[in-house]
Enzyme design. Structure first.
Site, PDB file in Angstrom:
ATOM      1  NE  ARG A 100       0.631  16.344 -13.801  1.00 30.42           N
ATOM      2  CZ  ARG A 100       1.487  15.597 -12.982  1.00 30.42           C
ATOM      3  NH1 ARG A 100       1.182  15.552 -11.644  1.00 30.42           N
ATOM      4  NH2 ARG A 100       2.501  14.743 -13.310  1.00 30.42           N
TER       5      ARG A 100
ATOM      6  CE  LYS B 164      -0.345  13.013 -15.740  1.00 26.89           C
ATOM      7  NZ  LYS B 164      -0.425  13.395 -16.940  1.00 26.89           N
TER       8      LYS B 164
ATOM      9  CG  HIS C  32       2.285  14.263 -24.631  1.00 30.48           C
ATOM     10  ND1 HIS C  32       3.108  15.601 -24.608  1.00 30.48           N
ATOM     11  CD2 HIS C  32       3.093  13.470 -23.716  1.00 30.48           C
ATOM     12  CE1 HIS C  32       4.242  15.237 -24.156  1.00 30.48           C
ATOM     13  NE2 HIS C  32       4.138  14.134 -23.296  1.00 30.48           N
TER      14      HIS C  32
ATOM     15  CD  GLU D 114      -3.525  15.575 -16.904  1.00 30.75           C
ATOM     16  OE1 GLU D 114      -2.380  15.472 -16.678  1.00 30.75           O
ATOM     17  OE2 GLU D 114      -3.939  15.176 -17.848  1.00 30.75           O
TER      18      GLU D 114
ATOM     19  NE  ARG E 119      -4.135  -1.962   1.770  1.00 34.06           N
ATOM     20  CZ  ARG E 119      -4.033  -3.193   2.488  1.00 34.06           C
ATOM     21  NH1 ARG E 119      -3.369  -3.428   3.240  1.00 34.06           N
ATOM     22  NH2 ARG E 119      -4.844  -4.134   2.173  1.00 34.06           N
TER      23      ARG E 119
ATOM     24  CG  ASN F  88      -1.231  15.757 -21.296  1.00 33.60           C
ATOM     25  OD1 ASN F  88      -0.358  15.104 -20.932  1.00 33.60           O
ATOM     26  ND2 ASN F  88      -2.245  15.810 -20.616  1.00 33.60           N
TER      27      ASN F  88
ATOM     28  CG  HIS G 140       7.282   9.824 -24.748  1.00 27.08           C
ATOM     29  ND1 HIS G 140       5.894   9.448 -24.994  1.00 27.08           N
ATOM     30  CD2 HIS G 140       7.312  10.725 -24.028  1.00 27.08           C
ATOM     31  CE1 HIS G 140       5.502  10.590 -24.152  1.00 27.08           C
ATOM     32  NE2 HIS G 140       6.167  11.294 -23.636  1.00 27.08           N
TER      33      HIS G 140
ATOM     34  CG  HIS H 101       0.279   9.163 -25.645  1.00 28.60           C
ATOM     35  ND1 HIS H 101      -0.268   9.631 -24.671  1.00 28.60           N
ATOM     36  CD2 HIS H 101       1.649   9.268 -25.268  1.00 28.60           C
ATOM     37  CE1 HIS H 101       0.504   9.874 -23.570  1.00 28.60           C
ATOM     38  NE2 HIS H 101       1.552   9.810 -23.960  1.00 28.60           N
TER      39      HIS H 101
ATOM     40  CD  GLU I 244       8.204  15.345 -23.200  1.00 25.71           C
ATOM     41  OE1 GLU I 244       7.597  16.382 -22.781  1.00 25.71           O
ATOM     42  OE2 GLU I 244       7.697  14.220 -23.111  1.00 25.71           O
TER      43      GLU I 244
ATOM     44  CE  LYS J 274       6.002  16.581 -15.352  1.00 25.79           C
ATOM     45  NZ  LYS J 274       6.024  15.360 -15.570  1.00 25.79           N
TER      46      LYS J 274
END
Ligand SMILES: NC(=O)c1ccc[n+]([C@@H]2O[C@H](COP(=O)([O-])OP(=O)(O)OC[C@H]3O[C@@H](n4cnc5c(N)ncnc54)[C@H](O)[C@@H]3O)[C@@H](O)[C@H]2O)c1
Length: 366
Positions: A236, A138, A243, A232, A116, A240, A260, A247, A180, A222
């Site tokens: 936030r 993330k 992106h 997000e 956990r 993207n 990427h 993706h 980026e 960032k």
């Protein structure tokens, strides 16, 4: 260490520390490791840098993650989690992640779910992971249905950065990291855009000082965004930029042959053109941004990659439809109204997208 920045997210405050040499970084990590802590290391990072880190951990507490996006999978998650438990992981164990975004995303996901939640520390070794993925919390893995569809928000205890890792990084991954950095500048910092433009030759030569200065600025952008909106629900999402298409390009090419960051570069180029076509961004400004992307050596079109040469607008739109960030039926894009200013996600009708993608592909064929 010569610089430290504190990320203040709602769930945790943590430092990002930049070191002027790898040996300084190793000394700092060594001071942080306690008996029972474990190292998760990317196979290439292990090849080059394992010798500096392995001895900081007890026998049987080092786990190698095979290089590549395919490691962000349920099978790798299960394999590693069970191995950590068998090796005595308990709630006081801290996991140290040494590698790029794949290692960071997978290790963070494991850390957030193991018993956990156990602590984890990020030691990013690629430019992309230094400027982007190691900060913000993330974590996640991919499933056949799409990228990063399973994951958590889970902040690290600290992030340790040294540009010395970049000496061994393949060129495509420098380009990917640069994409980026440019993304951060396009989102929030016009001045940084000009600095990147001025430094384009030094960037190509991997001048560590220049890369370091630009990276620090990109990370703080960032970190600021994440501090404002950890999970997000608002701003936030602008991170993207590029992106939505990226993706789809990665999924279409089955995560092979394009990094990427390179996919993000093409995605940003498309987003800039789309912003201009929709009348949101002045055409002159769009052309200036595109010229800058070209000058810094970023890929601009799908045709630059053999795995993408046959991608059709219809197929790409179908892949985008599955993306988890599409909370409605419409595919949403981050658009710019100014260089240095992004808008929140905008729904784009399929018909518009099909037309714009067809134009984009045709342009790339010229
Ligand atoms: N969590 C986030 O906020 C976030 C943000 C952006 C991207 N990402 C994720 O990050 C991943 C991409 O990260 P990446 O570009 O770092 O890829 P990566 O982790 O696959 O690393 C790229 C390649 O470089 C090798 N490598 C790593 N360090 C090296 C070094 N110092 N020298 C030589 N080789 C080295 C790796 O083995 C790999 O082959 C994607 O899965 C993407 O989804 C996550």
């Amino acid at each position: 260490m010569n610089k430290k920045y504190i990320v203040r997210s709602a769930s945790r405050e943590y430092p990002i520390k930049w070191y002027s040499s790898l040996s300084e970084l190793v000394a700092a990590v060594s001071a942080q490791v306690r008996p029972g802590d474990m190292l998760l290391v990317d196979s290439n990072a292990d090849k080059y840098y394992g010798k500096f880190f392995r001895s900081l951990f007890a026998t049987g507490k080092v786990f190698v993650i095979p290089s590549g996006e395919k490691s962000k999978s349920f099978s790798q998650y299960e394999k590693l989690t069970r191995a950590l438990i068998r090796s005595g992981a308990n709630r006081k164990t801290t996991l140290f992640a040494l590698g790029g975004g794949v290692t960071g995303d997978l290790s963070g996901f494991i850390a957030s779910t193991l018993l956990r939640g156990v602590s984890f520390v990020q030691i990013p070794t690629t430019l992309l992971s230094m400027v982007d993925s190691s900060v913000g919390g993330k974590t996640g893995i991919n499933v056949p249905e799409g990228k990063n569809l399973v994951g958590t928000f889970y902040q690290p205890l600290s992030v340790h950065i040294s540009m010395e890792f970049l000496q061994t990084l393949p060129a495509g991954h420098i380009t990917g990291g640069l994409a980026e950095i440019i993304k951060s500048a396009l989102l929030r910092d016009k001045k940084l855009l000009r600095e990147i433009q001025k430094a384009k030759d030094a960037i190509r030569k991997r001048d560590p000082e220049i890369l370091r200065k630009l990276s620090e600025k990109a990370v703080t952008i960032k970190a600021d965004v994440v501090s404002e909106d950890e999970t997000e629900t608002g701003v936030r999402a602008t991170l993207n930029l590029g992106h939505t298409l990226a993706h789809a390009l990665e999924a279409y090419s089955r995560y092979k042959g394009i990094t990427h960051g390179e996919a993000v570069a093409i995605g940003m180029h498309f987003a800039v053109r789309l912003s201009a076509s929709l009348g949101i961004l002045a055409i002159k400004k769009a052309n200036e941004i595109i010229a800058m992307l070209r000058e810094t050596g970023l890929p601009l079109y799908l045709q630059e990659y053999s795995t993408l040469k046959k991608a059709s607008p219809e197929k790409l739109v179908a892949i985008m439809k599955r993306d988890k960030k599409n909370i409605s039926d419409d595919i949403r894009f981050i658009l710019l109204d100014e260089p240095g200013n992004a808008l929140l996600p905008q729904p784009i009708p399929d018909t518009t997208l099909l037309t714009e993608l067809a134009k984009f592909i045709e342009e790339g064929n010229k």
